[in-house]
Design a protein around this motif. Structure first.
Motif, mmCIF file in Angstrom:
data_model
loop_
_atom_site.group_PDB
_atom_site.id
_atom_site.type_symbol
_atom_site.label_atom_id
_atom_site.label_comp_id
_atom_site.label_asym_id
_atom_site.label_seq_id
_atom_site.Cartn_x
_atom_site.Cartn_y
_atom_site.Cartn_z
ATOM 1 N N VAL A 1 -3.201 9.103 -3.586
ATOM 2 C CA VAL A 1 -1.801 9.526 -3.510
ATOM 3 C C VAL A 1 -1.279 9.978 -4.869
ATOM 4 C CG1 VAL A 1 -0.995 7.110 -3.611
ATOM 5 C CG2 VAL A 1 0.565 8.880 -2.850
ATOM 6 N N LEU A 2 -1.770 9.373 -5.976
ATOM 7 C CA LEU A 2 -1.249 9.778 -7.289
ATOM 8 C C LEU A 2 -1.472 11.271 -7.530
ATOM 9 C CD1 LEU A 2 0.079 8.892 -9.928
ATOM 10 C CD2 LEU A 2 -2.186 8.332 -10.815
ATOM 11 N N TRP B 1 7.460 6.921 -2.161
ATOM 12 C CA TRP B 1 7.424 5.936 -3.244
ATOM 13 C C TRP B 1 8.173 6.477 -4.453
ATOM 14 C CZ3 TRP B 1 6.437 1.067 -4.122
ATOM 15 C CH2 TRP B 1 6.194 0.631 -5.420
ATOM 16 N N ILE C 1 -5.672 1.969 -8.229
ATOM 17 C CA ILE C 1 -5.287 3.370 -8.020
ATOM 18 C C ILE C 1 -6.572 4.197 -7.876
ATOM 19 C CG2 ILE C 1 -4.100 5.347 -9.053
ATOM 20 C CD1 ILE C 1 -2.245 3.364 -10.455
ATOM 21 N N ALA D 1 -2.962 2.260 -4.182
ATOM 22 C CA ALA D 1 -2.520 3.660 -4.083
ATOM 23 C C ALA D 1 -3.789 4.499 -4.010
ATOM 24 C CB ALA D 1 -1.682 4.035 -5.301
ATOM 25 N N PHE E 1 6.400 7.609 -10.630
ATOM 26 C CA PHE E 1 5.465 6.855 -9.790
ATOM 27 C C PHE E 1 5.014 5.593 -10.536
ATOM 28 C CE2 PHE E 1 1.358 5.698 -8.090
ATOM 29 C CZ PHE E 1 1.398 6.019 -6.740
ATOM 30 N N VAL F 1 5.392 1.439 -10.105
ATOM 31 C CA VAL F 1 4.267 0.485 -10.089
ATOM 32 C C VAL F 1 4.573 -0.664 -11.049
ATOM 33 C CG1 VAL F 1 1.813 0.179 -10.643
ATOM 34 C CG2 VAL F 1 2.574 2.254 -9.442
ATOM 35 N N ASP G 1 0.845 -1.195 0.000
ATOM 36 C CA ASP G 1 0.000 0.000 0.000
ATOM 37 C C ASP G 1 0.880 1.246 0.000
ATOM 38 O OD1 ASP G 1 -2.356 1.509 0.086
ATOM 39 O OD2 ASP G 1 -2.238 1.686 2.274
ATOM 40 N N ILE G 2 0.753 2.042 -1.055
ATOM 41 C CA ILE G 2 1.559 3.268 -1.162
ATOM 42 C C ILE G 2 0.856 4.405 -0.420
ATOM 43 C CG2 ILE G 2 2.602 4.916 -2.762
ATOM 44 C CD1 ILE G 2 2.607 2.756 -4.870
#
Ligand code: TYD
Ligand code: ZN
Length: 414
Positions: free
Chosen positions: A182-183, A159, A208, A179, A192, A196, A119-120
Motif C-alpha cells: 500500500v505504501l 489511512w 511494511i 501495510a 502515511f 504509523v 492492517d492498512i
C-alpha cells in the motif's frame, strides 16, 4: 500511384527517454529534483478499471517512471486521484492460495493473543482474518466500497495521520501494524508515516511490504508499473522516510512476491539488523543512472521478442486478468492479443481487459480438458499455482509464461 494503408501502426516497444538536469518533478521522499526519466510506457488506461465489453474504451493517462538520484526512489510522473482508482476495486488478494499462506505466516510470527493488530488497505480481509485466527484483536482500514460483502472489522476510510487522531483507541495503541503493498500506492508518504508513528505503541512494530525497485530492474518486471503504483521503493528511500519520522528501519527481508518485494520492519527504537547496511551498500553500488537506462533498453528488447512469440501463438488464450496483464497488452501490438483471458475472480467476469475488447471469463474446470489452444499466463508471478491448477483440470496443451526468462510447460506425449 496507389498507397496501401497499414492496418495498424508498426509495433514500438517501450523506450528510454533519458532526461538531463533538474526536472519539474520532485521526489516525494527527499524532495530532490534530480530525477531521471527512464521508462515511458506511453498512455495507458487504469490497469484495474472496469471496462465493459461494448461500452466506450476507458480513458488513458501517461505512464512514465522517474528515479530520484539522491534516495533512489522511483516514482510515476502523474498521480491519478485515488477515488478514480479505488472507488470500486475488483482486486481480491485472497484469490491466491500463495497470498493466503503468506498472510497466515505473518500472523503466526507477529500476531498472538492480547495484541491489537491493524492492517492498512485490508482489501478482502485476508490478513485481518489470519491475525484474528492467531488470537489478536484485528481491525482493517479499507476505503473501497467493493469489500462490503467481506466479513471483518474495518474502518472504511483512507489511512492518514488525521484518521489516527480521530480514533483515540488507535493513538499509541497498536502492537502490530501491517501495510502490505500500500505504501507504493500513496502520494503523501510523509503523512502515511506520521500516521504509523502516531498509532504504534512504544514497543510496537510496523511491517511494511513494498515491491523492491532492484528486483524490478533485475527481473524486467516493467508490467508492475501502473497508475496505482506511485512509488517503487529502495531501502535507501525507506530509511530516509523512517528517519524523517524518528522511526527506525530495524530490518529488511526479501520476499518472493509480486516479482520481488521487501519486508521492512519498522520500530520506534531498538537495534538495526545487519541486513539494512548490506542493502544500503548494495544500492550505493548498483543504483546508478546507467542501471536505469540499461533496464529500459532490456525492456524494449524483451517486449520485441515477446511480441513476436505471442503473434506466432495467435489464436491463444490468456490466464490471469491481473493489472500487469493490462500493462503488458498495452505494450503489445493488438495482433498479438489473446482471444480471451480467464481469471478465477468472479468480480472480473463479463468485463474486458481495460482499454481493450479482450473479454475476461471466469475459469471453470470443465472447459480446460477440451481446450487445445495454447495458454499464456500473464499473471506470471502466480505461474506455478496456475499451471498446477490447469493440469489438475486436465488441460493438455502448451503453457507459455512471459516472464524475464520466458518458459514453456509442455506435457510429454504419452
Ligand atoms: P496479482 O498477482 O495480484 O497481480 P496484479 O498486481 O498485477 O493485479 O493478480 C493475479 C491475477 O491472477 C488476479 O486477477 C487473480 C488471478 N489468479 C487466478 O485467476 N487464479 C489463480 O489461481 C491465481 C493464483 C491468480
Ligand atoms: Zn529522493
Amino acid at each position: 500511384m496507389t498507397t496501401v494503408a497499414l492496418d495498424f501502426a508498426p509495433y514500438v516497444a517501450p523506450v528510454a527517454k533519458p532526461s538531463t538536469g533538474p526536472s519539474r518533478i520532485a521526489c516525494r521522499v527527499c524532495g530532490s529534483t534530480q530525477m531521471l526519466s527512464y521508462l515511458n510506457l506511453g498512455k495507458q488506461p487504469h490497469a484495474n478499471a472496469r471496462q465493459t465489453l461494448d461500452g466506450p474504451l476507458v480513458s488513458s493517462t501517461p505512464l512514465r517512471v522517474f528515479a530520484c538520484m539522491k534516495c533512489q526512489l522511483s516514482q510515476l510522473s502523474v498521480v491519478v486521484p485515488p477515488n478514480e482508482l479505488y472507488g470500486t476495486y475488483s482486486y481480491r488478494s485472497g484469490v491466491s492460495a500463495g497470498w493466503r499462506a503468506h498472510c497466515a505466516s505473518l500472523a503466526k510470527q507477529y500476531g498472538g493473543a492480547g495484541k491489537l493488530a491493524l492492517d492498512i488497505a485490508s482489501n478482502d480481509g485476508t490478513l485481518v482474518r489470519a491475525m484474528r485466527a492467531s488470537g489478536a484483536t484485528a481491525v482493517g482500514v479499507e476505503p473501497s466500497r467493493s469489500f462490503e460483502d467481506c466479513d471483518y472489522d474495518r474502518i472504511s476510510r483512507y489511512w492518514s495521520a488525521a484518521l489516527v487522531e480521530e480514533f483515540p483507541n488507535l493513538l499509541g495503541a497498536v502492537d502490530v501494524l501491517t501495510a502490505q503493498n500500500v505504501l507504493g500506492h500513496v502520494a503523501d508518504v510523509h503523512d502515511f508515516m506520521r500516521g504509523v508513528a502516531l498509532s504504534l505503541k512504544q514497543d510496537g512494530v510496523a511491517i511494511i511490504e513494498v515491491p523492491y525497485v532492484c528486483d524490478m530492474l533485475r527481473a524486467l518486471s516493467f508490467d508492475t508499473v501502473y497508475h496505482e503504483h506511485l512509488s517503487y521503493w529502495s531501502v535507501t528511500a525507506l530509511r530516509e522516510l523512517c528517519n524523517a519520522h524518528q522511526m527506525v528501519l530495524s530490518d529488511v527481508q526479501p520476499l518472493k512476491l509480486h516479482g520481488g518485494s521487501l519486508r521492512a520492519v519498522v520500530r520506534k527504537s531498538g537495534d538495526v539488523a545487519p541486513s539494512v547496511a548490506r542493502y544500503l551498500a548494495t544500492e550505493a553500488r548498483d543504483l546508478r543512472k546507467g542501471s536505469y537506462l540499461r533496464f529500459s533498453e532490456r525492456v524494449s528488447q524483451h517486449m520485441l521478442a515477446l511480441n513476436d512469440t505471442l503473434r506466432d501463438l495467435v489464436p491463444y488464450v490468456g490466464f490471469g486478468a491481473a493489472a500487469k496483464t493490462t500493462v503488458m497488452l498495452h505494450c503489445l501490438d493488438v495482433r498479438a492479443y489473446p482471444k480471451v483471458v480467464y481469471d478465477d475472480n468472479l468480480h472480473k467476469h463479463g468485463f474486458a481487459i481495460p482499454g481493450t475488447r479482450v473479454p475476461i471469463l471466469l475459469a471453470s474446470p470443465g472447459e480446460f480438458d477440451v481446450l487445445t489452444q495454447p495458454i499464456v499466463i500473464f499473471a506470471w508471478n502466480h505461474a506455478d499455482e496456475i499451471i498446477a491448477k490447469l493440469r489438475g483440470w486436465g488441460y493438455r496443451g502448451d503453457i507459455f509464461v512471459p516472464a524475464l526468462e520466458p518458459y514453456w510447460d509442455t506435457l510429454e506425449d504419452a
